[in-house]
Design a protein around this motif. Sequence first.
Motif, PDB file in Angstrom:
ATOM      1  N   GLU A 159      47.791  35.785  45.606  1.00  0.00           N
ATOM      2  CA  GLU A 159      47.074  37.048  45.792  1.00  0.00           C
ATOM      3  C   GLU A 159      47.446  37.683  47.145  1.00  0.00           C
ATOM      4  OE1 GLU A 159      45.614  38.946  43.737  1.00  0.00           O
ATOM      5  OE2 GLU A 159      44.575  40.320  45.082  1.00  0.00           O
ATOM      6  N   LYS A 160      47.717  36.851  48.137  1.00  0.00           N
ATOM      7  CA  LYS A 160      48.227  37.393  49.414  1.00  0.00           C
ATOM      8  C   LYS A 160      49.547  38.129  49.140  1.00  0.00           C
ATOM      9  CE  LYS A 160      49.248  38.015  53.767  1.00  0.00           C
ATOM     10  NZ  LYS A 160      48.529  38.962  54.610  1.00  0.00           N
ATOM     11  N   LYS A 214      48.936  41.459  47.423  1.00  0.00           N
ATOM     12  CA  LYS A 214      48.487  42.524  48.338  1.00  0.00           C
ATOM     13  C   LYS A 214      49.680  43.055  49.144  1.00  0.00           C
ATOM     14  CE  LYS A 214      43.646  41.968  48.306  1.00  0.00           C
ATOM     15  NZ  LYS A 214      43.259  40.615  47.860  1.00  0.00           N
ATOM     16  N   GLU A 216      51.692  45.375  47.032  1.00  0.00           N
ATOM     17  CA  GLU A 216      51.084  46.688  46.808  1.00  0.00           C
ATOM     18  C   GLU A 216      51.427  47.681  47.924  1.00  0.00           C
ATOM     19  OE1 GLU A 216      47.112  45.218  45.931  1.00  0.00           O
ATOM     20  OE2 GLU A 216      47.408  45.583  43.785  1.00  0.00           O
ATOM     21  N   ARG A 259      46.606  44.346  37.380  1.00  0.00           N
ATOM     22  CA  ARG A 259      47.394  44.666  38.592  1.00  0.00           C
ATOM     23  C   ARG A 259      48.745  43.956  38.599  1.00  0.00           C
ATOM     24  NH1 ARG A 259      44.670  41.911  42.273  1.00  0.00           N
ATOM     25  NH2 ARG A 259      45.619  42.716  44.155  1.00  0.00           N
TER      26      ARG A 259
END
Length: 414
Positions: free
Chosen positions: A94-95, A98, A101, A176
């Motif tokens: 998830e890091k 991010k 993104e 996502r």
Amino acid sequence: MQHFSIWSLLRNAVSYHEGWQRQWRSPQPRSEYDAVIVGGGGHGLATAYYLAKEHGMRRIAVLERGYLGGGNTARNTTIVRSNYLWDESTQLYEKAMKLWEGLSQDINYNVMFSQRGVMNLGHTLQDMRDIERRVGANRLNGVDAEVLSPAQIKAIVPFINLQTRYPVLGASWQPRAGVARHDAVAWGFARAADARGVDIIQNCEVTGIRRENGAVVGLETAQGFIKTPKVALVAAGHSSVLAAMADIRLPIESHPLQALVSEPLKPIFPTVVMSNAIHAYISQSDKGDLVIGAGIDQYSGYGQRGSYHTIEHTLQAIVEMFPIFSRVRMNRQWGGIVDVSPDACPIISRTPVKGLYINCGWGTGGFKATPGSGWVMAHTVATDQPHALNAAFALDRFYSGHLIDEHGAAAVAH
Ligand code: FAD
Ligand code: PYC
């Protein structure tokens, strides 16, 4: 550094695009660096970039035995997601998500990150229990995750055949998640690292790791000896070969993993679909080709090709799930060498040799981690300590037994 913007595009358009500069230098290696990264794939280049950007290191080199991205980085099928099972891996991926993104803006290079969603099909009651569990775990970690019904799957991909030999009962869905352009990731990180002073040296194979009193002092390379107190091995399928140069035996097997692409089609496939049971996955690139793969070839080896029966099995599965594609012709097939660890999780770690760090074990799934992997690896190399996000991924977990089993979330068999 040459900045990409609408204005630079217009300016270059009027001069017939002849004014674009080289994206990175090709320097001769210096005799000494503060840190050297071995491996010019996405992970190595990202490590160099974040070492320079986040930790202010300047005298850094990336040594690549071939050309940038010529390993798994530009051989993968570009799927990016963060829906793993255990807290440690979910938080690491998830890091990375991010960072993805904001990546094109951060490095001023369009990596074509497209959040079109990823679907993992469930074909048995046990698959569905596992999916429910993983979706629940993802949500507890703040990761977007849903369970789809067969009707919801059909609404996204109307032409999917749900009555396969193991009928589709549902799916996990991460909205996502998506795909990015793999070679642009290598080029973008290379350009951004170069702009911060990193020397990127291609055609420079590392052939030895020189040590004195248990600490790294430099590297033997095809372009001569390079002195350095810090070496990061980021060499994917060749990690065991490099670690052996420092007398370290890694718990890694190297296997071929194949992929193939079809002739280009008009846009038809809006997302990414993966099936572990029928065993294949598919998406469509922005060029229009269907991008297809499945699991590893079961033998160990370093040949970047793989065997015929694996792709035959993969295409059988695709045609079973998507009969609409039965007449599509396949254009190209290739393999990469993936570094498979016993728990299907990476090793991002110091080693018993002082100043020697290792980043490997991503197996079939490291592309999605590229920015996050580089970010935590840079922290580990710069501070000589793991970051909280990679502390659990140390080499010593194979002695302590604190494994993080992600075989279920690895999405393709390995
Ligand atoms: P690489 O890009 O392989 O970089 C390592 C570099 O080290 C290579 O360029 C190599 O030449 C260099 N090197 C090796 N030995 C030496 C030496 N002695 N001296 C100097 N340089 C050396 N992951 C996903 O998340 N999603 C996917 O959809 C996906 N699909 C895949 C499909 C296929 C067919 C394959 C093969 C892999 C796939 N992966 C996927 C996995 C992913 O590609 C890898 O985990 C990831 O790219 C590893 O990146 P890397 O930078 O560590 O490795
Ligand atoms: O890790 O999602 C993944 C993946 C898909 C295809 C290969 N690896």
